[in-house]
Design a protein around this motif. Structure first.
Motif, PDB file in Angstrom:
ATOM      1  N   THR A  58     -28.473 -29.502  16.231  1.00 54.88           N
ATOM      2  CA  THR A  58     -27.502 -28.642  16.912  1.00 54.88           C
ATOM      3  C   THR A  58     -27.876 -27.162  16.774  1.00 54.88           C
ATOM      4  O   THR A  58     -27.142 -26.383  16.165  1.00 54.88           O
ATOM      5  N   THR A 102     -23.851 -25.428  27.114  1.00 54.63           N
ATOM      6  CA  THR A 102     -24.492 -26.215  26.058  1.00 54.63           C
ATOM      7  C   THR A 102     -25.119 -27.453  26.684  1.00 54.63           C
ATOM      8  O   THR A 102     -24.469 -28.178  27.437  1.00 54.63           O
ATOM      9  N   ALA A 104     -22.917 -36.353  20.354  1.00 49.78           N
ATOM     10  CA  ALA A 104     -23.232 -34.983  20.753  1.00 49.78           C
ATOM     11  C   ALA A 104     -22.453 -34.581  22.001  1.00 49.78           C
ATOM     12  O   ALA A 104     -21.890 -33.479  22.068  1.00 49.78           O
ATOM     13  N   ILE A 105     -22.392 -35.462  22.998  1.00 60.28           N
ATOM     14  CA  ILE A 105     -21.671 -35.153  24.235  1.00 60.28           C
ATOM     15  C   ILE A 105     -20.186 -34.965  23.952  1.00 60.28           C
ATOM     16  O   ILE A 105     -19.569 -33.974  24.358  1.00 60.28           O
ATOM     17  N   ILE A 109     -27.181 -31.065  26.164  1.00 56.13           N
ATOM     18  CA  ILE A 109     -27.460 -32.182  25.256  1.00 56.13           C
ATOM     19  C   ILE A 109     -28.600 -32.971  25.871  1.00 56.13           C
ATOM     20  O   ILE A 109     -28.478 -33.475  27.005  1.00 56.13           O
ATOM     21  N   GLU A 165     -26.362 -39.651  21.080  1.00 58.76           N
ATOM     22  CA  GLU A 165     -26.089 -38.910  22.308  1.00 58.76           C
ATOM     23  C   GLU A 165     -24.599 -38.893  22.647  1.00 58.76           C
ATOM     24  O   GLU A 165     -24.052 -37.886  23.102  1.00 58.76           O
ATOM     25  N   VAL A 178     -29.108 -36.099  15.435  1.00 54.78           N
ATOM     26  CA  VAL A 178     -28.732 -35.043  16.381  1.00 54.78           C
ATOM     27  C   VAL A 178     -29.068 -33.709  15.739  1.00 54.78           C
ATOM     28  O   VAL A 178     -28.749 -33.482  14.560  1.00 54.78           O
ATOM     29  N   ALA A 181     -28.647 -30.759  20.882  1.00 54.32           N
ATOM     30  CA  ALA A 181     -27.558 -30.038  21.550  1.00 54.32           C
ATOM     31  C   ALA A 181     -27.845 -28.552  21.392  1.00 54.32           C
ATOM     32  O   ALA A 181     -27.639 -27.990  20.314  1.00 54.32           O
TER      33      ALA A 181
END
Length: 302
Positions: free
Chosen positions: A171, A214, A260-261, A216, A257, A169, A208
């Motif tokens: 960010t 925001t 991140a969510i 993703i 994912e 991920v 993200a």
């Protein structure tokens, strides 16, 4: 940009993708180990915020690797962690030569976070690339969270990260996204969804993209959007806390994912709690972290 291309991040969505939960007999090993590679002499707090974020998200064990001269101090303020001092440059950055030491330690962790509070873009790029090339890209290797200055070098040369498809991920905020894509911040702001999709495809990782909304995004282009945050989240250190939360969730077994969510939602809702209690502006990034377990518990309770 068409909002219909985005899936809204809501409590109902999160309840449809519940986080891995330890059973009643599980110990801290069952919740995973996080290695946070972060900090520098000028900005040691990035490592602190990210490390606490990983623990507040439920990770079982924490290791922090940072510049040698600040490591003892960090160990005192973060007694829950094993803190490792790394070779540093004259300016107080973690030296690229630390990659060899980090690779062995990282290989024994479920998740590795690189970037918060680090300085010297070229040194960080060399360190990040060398570490990613040394790590096992197979299922046995750690999963990755990449934040802040660690992303700039991968934008120029994504090959080290491409060895780890589906296991990371990223960010970035808009400025970091611009550096990653080699464009201007205004271009990112004009179409953030397109920018996030371009970065996710280039890096073959979940991205993200932080902001008032925001987003993703997966390498395949699927996008979730969280619009429930507060302006108070735009404060120094806030991104470090988010990166740590995501790393902690991944250590527990969440997919990139999913982590991140969930991480974006937990971070945003922690800010909303503080906004109601303290006010919309003026709460600190470190104050977000104590709110995270309560938000998780409320979601789990339905």
């Amino acid at each position: 940009m068409n909002d219909s291309q985005e899936i809204a991040v809501t409590p109902d969505l999160l309840r449809s993708m519940p986080l891995p939960q330890p059973d009643g007999d599980g110990d801290k090993e069952a919740r995973g180990r996080v290695l946070v590679v972060a900090g520098s002499v000028p900005v040691p707090g990035g490592a602190l915020l990210a490390g606490i974020g990983a623990l507040r998200a439920g990770a079982g064990k924490l290791q922090v690797a940072t510049a040698a001269s600040v490591a003892p101090h960090l160990g005192l303020v973060l007694p829950e962690a094993l803190v490792v001092g790394l070779p540093e440059t004259p300016d107080g950055a973690i030296a690229a030569e630390a990659a060899a030491v980090l690779a062995d330690r990282a290989g024994r962790c479920e998740t590795v976070l690189i970037g918060p509070g680090m300085i010297d873009e070229e040194e960080v790029a060399a360190l990040t690339g060398a570490l990613l090339r040394r790590l096992d890209p197979a299922e046995a290797g750690p999963r990755l969270v990449l934040d802040a200055v660690a992303l700039a070098g991968l934008g120029r040369d994504p090959a080290p990260l491409l060895r780890h498809p589906g296991r990371a991920v990223a960010t970035p905020h808009a400025g970091e996204m611009a550096a990653l894509l080699g464009c201007t911040r205004d271009e990112v702001a004009a179409d953030p969804l397109a920018a996030a999709r371009a970065a996710a495809a280039r890096l073959q990782t979940v991205v993200a993209l932080k902001g008032g909304c925001t987003r993703i995004v997966t390498p395949g282009g699927t996008c979730w959007a969280y619009r429930g945050g507060t302006v108070g989240l735009a404060t120094s250190g806030s991104g470090d806390t988010l990166a740590g939360i995501v790393a902690g969730l991944m250590a527990r077994g969440a997919s990139p994912e999913q982590a991140a969510i969930w991480g974006v939602f937990l971070h945003g809702e922690a800010g909303n709690r503080l906004s109601r209690r303290i006010g919309p502006l003026g709460f600190l990034a470190r104050e977000l972290l104590a709110e995270v377990p309560g938000v998780m518990a409320e979601l789990a309770a339905g």
